[in-house]
Write an enzyme that holds these catalytic residues in place. Sequence first.
Site, PDB file in Angstrom:
ATOM      1  CB  THR A 184      -0.834   0.181   0.975  1.00 12.80           C
ATOM      2  OG1 THR A 184      -0.071   0.672   2.649  1.00 12.80           O
ATOM      3  CG2 THR A 184      -1.882  -0.847   1.686  1.00 12.80           C
ATOM      4  CG  ASP A 185       1.839   5.768  -0.974  1.00 11.53           C
ATOM      5  OD1 ASP A 185       2.724   6.138   0.042  1.00 11.53           O
ATOM      6  OD2 ASP A 185       1.316   6.844  -1.717  1.00 11.53           O
ATOM      7  CD1 TRP A 186       1.466   8.385   5.122  1.00  8.59           C
ATOM      8  CD2 TRP A 186       3.737   7.632   5.340  1.00  8.59           C
ATOM      9  NE1 TRP A 186       2.377   8.923   6.724  1.00  8.59           N
ATOM     10  CE2 TRP A 186       3.618   8.303   6.325  1.00  8.59           C
ATOM     11  CE3 TRP A 186       4.797   6.554   4.953  1.00  8.59           C
ATOM     12  CZ2 TRP A 186       4.623   8.666   6.999  1.00  8.59           C
ATOM     13  CZ3 TRP A 186       5.542   7.082   5.433  1.00  8.59           C
ATOM     14  CH2 TRP A 186       5.501   7.592   7.250  1.00  8.59           C
ATOM     15  CB  ALA A 187      -1.582   6.349   6.291  1.00  6.82           C
ATOM     16  CG  ASP A 188      -2.873   5.329   1.044  1.00  6.25           C
ATOM     17  OD1 ASP A 188      -3.740   6.530   0.842  1.00  6.25           O
ATOM     18  OD2 ASP A 188      -2.140   5.775   0.253  1.00  6.25           O
TER      19      ASP A 188
END
Length: 763
Positions: free
Chosen positions: A302-306
């Site tokens: 995933t990307d950051w905190a997605d």
Amino acid sequence: MRKSLILLGILAIACAPKGPSAIPADKAVEAKVEKVLKGMTLEEKAGQLVQLNISVLEDETREALDPAKLELILGRYKVGSILNVMHDRAHSREETAAMVRKIQEVSMDLIGIPCIYGLDMIHGATYLTDGSFYPQEINLGATFNREYARLLGRAMAYETRAAQVPWVFSPVMDLGRDPRWPRIWESFGEDPYLQAEMAREETVAIQGPDPNHIDLEHAAVSLKHFMGYGVPVSGKDRTPAIIAENDLREKFFAPFLECFRAGALTAMVNSASINGVPTHANAILLSGWVKEQLGWDGLLVTDWADIDNLYVRDHVAADKKEAVAMGINAGIDMIMDPYDPSCSTAIVELVKEGRIPISRLNDAVRRVLRLKARLGLFDKPVWDYAYPEFGCEKFAQESYAAALESEVLLKNDGVLPLAPGARILVCGPNANSLRTLNGGWSYTWQGNADAFVPQYNTIVEALERRFPGRVTWVPGVVYDDSNWQLDIVASFQQVKNVAKNVDVVICCVGENSYCETPGNMDDLNLSANQKQLVREVASCGKPMVLVLNEGRPRLIGDIEPLANAVVDVMLPSNFGGDALAALLSGDENFSGKLPFTYSKHINALHTYDYKVSEHRSTMDGSYNYDAVMDIQWPFGFGLSYTTFEYSNLDVSEASFVPGDVLEVTVDVTNTGSRAGKEAVLLYSSDLVASLIPDVKRLRGFEKISLEPGETKTVCFELPASALAFVGADGKWRLEEGDFRLSCGGQSAMLRCMSTKVWETPNI
Ligand code: BGC
């Protein structure tokens, strides 16, 4: 509604034709994966799917690891991956290596499985103070020279690996098709073919020849951001995109497909959403298009905190647990949940509750373990290996050469090259800044090169070295570094006073550095203060060279006529000032071309491959469309100190069928008096098609060098299938009818004799 979307995804996967595996399975790698998997507890499996930010392991100084936190994160939560840098800034290779070694020691001790460390290495060794930088990818796009993507990839992997880190979050390959979006400088420009070619070269250079056995000089890539991230409707980062289904496959997927086929081991998912579906929950794209249709056995992170964003921001999940299930069931294999290790607890519970099938859990874990095995981490969680080329002069020279080929001359009434002996005034907020030359992802996330590498030359320093005793610097406008959007008038009068006594003014304007969402803004125009500076300089009546140092094409339509020459250096990095001095003086020749369309009006932001129907001035009767493509400079535009003439564009077959491979040749002659390099760009136009055709599409490019008077024949091999498009039914099709090829003002007509529709999703 939410459930039906996901069901649709699963149906699409089930019906999808299976493609050949992108990376051939390696027996030893697979055996290792199975052996490790067999011995793992549910908790250990869950932990492997979690990636945390290094800050969760820092002690209070933020410069060292906290033993108790290591014990907690690796011992209790059994986390499989860490990313980012301590204290949010670059460290030396030695410091970074020591930190990773410690993590590996604890991971092997407490879990028996190596941790995988990942870093955002974007235009070189972003997070190593003593590593090497190349120009940002947008500049490499402007070189139209694949060699620089290879050189960047090789050096980035080598230096990252030298710091004990085996995974880079590169290449960035979002199509930069909307200049309002703050990340267009991170990738190679607006065109899918250019993006695909450069990103593939970078991918192979980072990973080396064998993705199953990445050696100690190479690293795993993370293609990003999969996909359609760069065209939010609002122009603001991480906001929803609406993308036509056919464009999604034809333009946005194409560069990723190229890299998956070249062996890319991992990809990071688009933080935002497409057509109402957050990409992190999009089973059709994640599991369907990539894993099922390509038979790809790599890892999606995933990307950051997605995952959090699925419930916090997007409201497609009610709480964290539902979001975790949604993401993993859609095809996510590793959750970048920067600060929250409890994510692994949620996975354990969801598996026990049957909300994540054990088969999906095992599949995701296999993908994590496979990546670690392919990188050789089980055998060597850390390594002793000499890296004699780390930070070497050769990388510096390559960076300088790339900068030279990337800076684009957009206008020149003859003021350039600068006359020998000319007295020069340099002004503008970008004249004396390494921060602006480098942009974001440079030693810090938002970019802060001046604080780390004062030894390199800013534009004014480079000009002073090249023209000793003849350069005066008066900024006129300065940046307020507390907010990248702010600039302040220092003094226009001082600039004007000095301008009286010089022969030429070099006015360096543009943007301060920024990265990601903080780069959002409300007005694409160059700032009011900087425009005023240009007007004040113009009022002095001295020839003006406008230097644009910016991550995206800021609008300058109203002030451009005031300049005698315009150069867009974009973000050329640490040697960008030296390169500019060599180009302005005429020691070197310009050869960069724009990898994006430079727009002129805020309500007319276009790409070069617009629909033919978008350019139409009048029709019979009274209706005036007034839809003229009025842009500042087109994609592929760039001047030189010499001139090139194109002739004899020739195609091997005037008529062809879909299986043919066409040979296209064109002669290019240097008709000027200086040596020069030329990017030769081949375009095609489909004259009649069942969907409104794009006016033209880039199908080939080659960079050549020519001495004065020299002619070279450039040859492109063009498979007829490269002329296909995705139709309204989502299928690739090449339709019978006329096509035009064009190159450097030459054109040739050819005819496709039969229609072909591909039943497979990809060709
Ligand atoms: C960015 C990614 C980056 C990640 C990890 C995100 O905010 O969108 O490009 O790789 O952070 O730093």
